[in-house]
Design a protein around this motif. Structure first.
Motif, PDB file in Angstrom:
ATOM      1  N   TYR A   1       3.975  11.454  -0.678  1.00 50.84           N
ATOM      2  CA  TYR A   1       3.043  10.960  -1.199  1.00 50.84           C
ATOM      3  C   TYR A   1       2.556  10.850  -2.980  1.00 50.84           C
ATOM      4  CZ  TYR A   1      -2.923  12.025  -1.652  1.00 50.84           C
ATOM      5  OH  TYR A   1      -3.596  11.241  -2.042  1.00 50.84           O
ATOM      6  N   SER A   2       3.403  11.170  -3.421  1.00 52.16           N
ATOM      7  CA  SER A   2       3.045  10.746  -5.290  1.00 52.16           C
ATOM      8  C   SER A   2       4.283   9.878  -4.775  1.00 52.16           C
ATOM      9  CB  SER A   2       3.453  12.043  -5.923  1.00 52.16           C
ATOM     10  OG  SER A   2       4.389  12.581  -5.779  1.00 52.16           O
ATOM     11  N   SER A   3       4.908   9.729  -3.841  1.00 55.66           N
ATOM     12  CA  SER A   3       6.921   8.847  -4.736  1.00 55.66           C
ATOM     13  C   SER A   3       6.432   7.407  -4.335  1.00 55.66           C
ATOM     14  CB  SER A   3       7.232   9.488  -3.395  1.00 55.66           C
ATOM     15  OG  SER A   3       6.706   8.462  -2.136  1.00 55.66           O
ATOM     16  N   HIS A   4       6.851   6.725  -4.918  1.00 57.15           N
ATOM     17  CA  HIS A   4       6.693   5.038  -4.075  1.00 57.15           C
ATOM     18  C   HIS A   4       6.950   4.436  -2.907  1.00 57.15           C
ATOM     19  CE1 HIS A   4       6.960   3.674  -8.449  1.00 57.15           C
ATOM     20  NE2 HIS A   4       8.160   4.371  -8.468  1.00 57.15           N
TER      21      HIS A   4
ATOM     22  N   TRP B   1       5.810   6.301  -0.648  1.00 49.78           N
ATOM     23  CA  TRP B   1       4.678   6.217  -0.051  1.00 49.78           C
ATOM     24  C   TRP B   1       3.687   5.082  -0.175  1.00 49.78           C
ATOM     25  CZ3 TRP B   1      -0.739   6.196  -1.380  1.00 49.78           C
ATOM     26  CH2 TRP B   1      -1.472   6.879  -0.290  1.00 49.78           C
ATOM     27  N   PHE B   2       3.765   5.125  -1.556  1.00 51.83           N
ATOM     28  CA  PHE B   2       3.284   3.381  -1.772  1.00 51.83           C
ATOM     29  C   PHE B   2       2.962   2.361  -0.861  1.00 51.83           C
ATOM     30  CE2 PHE B   2       2.189   6.184  -5.170  1.00 51.83           C
ATOM     31  CZ  PHE B   2       0.415   5.693  -5.289  1.00 51.83           C
ATOM     32  N   ASP B   3       4.684   2.326  -1.119  1.00 48.52           N
ATOM     33  CA  ASP B   3       5.103   1.160  -0.496  1.00 48.52           C
ATOM     34  C   ASP B   3       5.230   1.314   0.656  1.00 48.52           C
ATOM     35  OD1 ASP B   3       6.648   0.064  -2.191  1.00 48.52           O
ATOM     36  OD2 ASP B   3       8.892   1.234  -1.940  1.00 48.52           O
TER      37      ASP B   3
ATOM     38  N   VAL C   1       2.496   2.542   2.800  1.00 49.88           N
ATOM     39  CA  VAL C   1       0.685   1.972   2.759  1.00 49.88           C
ATOM     40  C   VAL C   1       0.518   0.441   2.602  1.00 49.88           C
ATOM     41  CG1 VAL C   1      -1.596   2.619   1.332  1.00 49.88           C
ATOM     42  CG2 VAL C   1      -0.308   4.229   1.020  1.00 49.88           C
ATOM     43  N   GLU C   2       0.973   0.051   1.667  1.00 52.73           N
ATOM     44  CA  GLU C   2       1.443  -1.636   1.447  1.00 52.73           C
ATOM     45  C   GLU C   2       1.865  -2.223   3.173  1.00 52.73           C
ATOM     46  OE1 GLU C   2       3.256  -5.019  -0.607  1.00 52.73           O
ATOM     47  OE2 GLU C   2       2.559  -2.855  -1.683  1.00 52.73           O
TER      48      GLU C   2
ATOM     49  N   ASP D   1      -0.416  -1.516   5.487  1.00 60.81           N
ATOM     50  CA  ASP D   1      -1.681  -2.762   5.827  1.00 60.81           C
ATOM     51  C   ASP D   1      -1.649  -4.207   6.343  1.00 60.81           C
ATOM     52  OD1 ASP D   1      -3.514  -1.248   4.176  1.00 60.81           O
ATOM     53  OD2 ASP D   1      -2.859  -1.367   1.948  1.00 60.81           O
TER      54      ASP D   1
ATOM     55  N   LEU E   1      -1.144   8.097   5.940  1.00 62.19           N
ATOM     56  CA  LEU E   1      -1.008   7.189   4.821  1.00 62.19           C
ATOM     57  C   LEU E   1      -2.733   7.125   4.387  1.00 62.19           C
ATOM     58  CD1 LEU E   1       0.796   4.292   6.316  1.00 62.19           C
ATOM     59  CD2 LEU E   1       1.997   6.197   4.665  1.00 62.19           C
TER      60      LEU E   1
ATOM     61  N   GLU F   1      -5.733   8.704   2.424  1.00 62.00           N
ATOM     62  CA  GLU F   1      -4.939   9.387   1.001  1.00 62.00           C
ATOM     63  C   GLU F   1      -5.995  11.257   1.053  1.00 62.00           C
ATOM     64  OE1 GLU F   1      -6.331   8.048  -2.912  1.00 62.00           O
ATOM     65  OE2 GLU F   1      -6.326   5.677  -2.437  1.00 62.00           O
TER      66      GLU F   1
END
Length: 99
Positions: free
Chosen positions: A45-48, A50-52, A54-55, A58, A69, A71
Protein backbone atom coordinates in the motif's frame (compact mmCIF):
# COMPACT_ATOMS: atom_id res chain seq x y z
CA UNK A 1 -29.14 -17.58 46.85
CA UNK A 2 -29.15 -21.26 47.60
CA UNK A 3 -26.01 -23.31 47.21
CA UNK A 4 -27.24 -25.40 44.26
CA UNK A 5 -28.25 -22.32 42.32
CA UNK A 6 -24.88 -20.66 43.01
CA UNK A 7 -22.89 -23.73 41.98
CA UNK A 8 -25.00 -24.12 38.83
CA UNK A 9 -24.39 -20.46 37.95
CA UNK A 10 -20.63 -20.81 38.52
CA UNK A 11 -20.58 -24.03 36.45
CA UNK A 12 -22.29 -22.19 33.59
CA UNK A 13 -19.72 -19.37 33.81
CA UNK A 14 -16.88 -21.90 33.82
CA UNK A 15 -18.25 -23.64 30.74
CA UNK A 16 -19.02 -20.43 28.85
CA UNK A 17 -15.62 -18.91 29.57
CA UNK A 18 -13.82 -22.14 28.72
CA UNK A 19 -15.56 -22.08 25.34
CA UNK A 20 -14.77 -18.36 24.92
CA UNK A 21 -11.07 -18.92 25.68
CA UNK A 22 -10.92 -21.78 23.19
CA UNK A 23 -12.66 -19.72 20.49
CA UNK A 24 -10.45 -16.71 21.17
CA UNK A 25 -7.29 -18.82 21.09
CA UNK A 26 -8.34 -20.16 17.66
CA UNK A 27 -9.26 -16.68 16.42
CA UNK A 28 -6.02 -15.24 17.76
CA UNK A 29 -3.99 -17.94 15.99
CA UNK A 30 -5.81 -17.16 12.73
CA UNK A 31 -5.31 -13.43 13.27
CA UNK A 32 -1.60 -13.91 13.96
CA UNK A 33 -1.23 -16.04 10.83
CA UNK A 34 -3.12 -13.42 8.80
CA UNK A 35 -0.71 -10.73 10.04
CA UNK A 36 2.01 -12.15 7.79
CA UNK A 37 -0.13 -11.51 4.71
CA UNK A 38 -1.37 -8.22 6.20
CA UNK A 39 2.24 -7.00 6.52
CA UNK A 40 2.73 -7.72 2.82
CA UNK A 41 -0.42 -5.74 1.99
CA UNK A 42 0.67 -2.87 4.24
CA UNK A 43 4.07 -2.72 2.52
CA UNK A 44 2.38 -2.82 -0.91
CA UNK A 45 0.00 0.00 0.00
CA UNK A 46 2.90 2.39 0.59
CA UNK A 47 5.05 1.18 -2.30
CA UNK A 48 5.70 2.48 -5.79
CA UNK A 49 4.02 -0.69 -7.08
CA UNK A 50 0.70 0.40 -5.56
CA UNK A 51 0.90 3.82 -7.19
CA UNK A 52 1.91 2.23 -10.51
CA UNK A 53 -1.02 -0.20 -10.26
CA UNK A 54 -3.46 2.64 -9.53
CA UNK A 55 -2.19 4.44 -12.60
CA UNK A 56 -2.58 1.26 -14.68
CA UNK A 57 -6.12 0.83 -13.33
CA UNK A 58 -6.98 4.40 -14.27
CA UNK A 59 -5.80 3.61 -17.82
CA UNK A 60 -8.03 0.52 -17.93
CA UNK A 61 -5.11 -1.90 -17.91
CA UNK A 62 -6.24 -3.84 -14.81
CA UNK A 63 -9.07 -6.31 -15.39
CA UNK A 64 -9.32 -8.04 -11.98
CA UNK A 65 -11.10 -7.09 -8.75
CA UNK A 66 -9.10 -4.23 -7.36
CA UNK A 67 -10.61 -2.88 -4.16
CA UNK A 68 -7.02 -2.87 -2.95
CA UNK A 69 -6.39 0.04 -5.28
CA UNK A 70 -8.95 2.24 -3.54
CA UNK A 71 -7.45 4.33 -0.80
CA UNK A 72 -10.28 3.67 1.65
CA UNK A 73 -10.32 -0.14 1.71
CA UNK A 74 -6.70 -0.64 2.75
CA UNK A 75 -6.61 2.50 4.89
CA UNK A 76 -9.68 1.33 6.80
CA UNK A 77 -8.15 -2.13 7.29
CA UNK A 78 -4.95 -0.58 8.64
CA UNK A 79 -7.03 1.41 11.13
CA UNK A 80 -9.10 -1.63 12.09
CA UNK A 81 -5.95 -3.71 12.58
CA UNK A 82 -4.45 -1.01 14.80
CA UNK A 83 -7.65 -0.65 16.84
CA UNK A 84 -7.81 -4.43 17.27
CA UNK A 85 -4.27 -4.42 18.64
CA UNK A 86 -5.18 -1.64 21.09
CA UNK A 87 -8.26 -3.55 22.20
CA UNK A 88 -6.20 -6.70 22.78
CA UNK A 89 -3.75 -4.69 24.90
CA UNK A 90 -6.60 -3.10 26.88
CA UNK A 91 -8.18 -6.47 27.56
CA UNK A 92 -4.85 -8.10 28.43
CA UNK A 93 -4.08 -5.27 30.86
CA UNK A 94 -7.46 -5.63 32.52
CA UNK A 95 -6.83 -9.36 32.98
CA UNK A 96 -3.29 -8.78 34.29
CA UNK A 97 -4.54 -6.22 36.79
CA UNK A 98 -6.74 -8.89 38.39
CA UNK A 99 -3.91 -11.38 38.85
Amino acid sequence: MDRNKRVAEMEAILNEHTDAVKAFREALAAFEKAQVAYDKLDAYYSSHDWFDDVEAYDKGEIKVDCGVLTEDAVYDLIGDNYEMAKEMIRLANAIFQKH
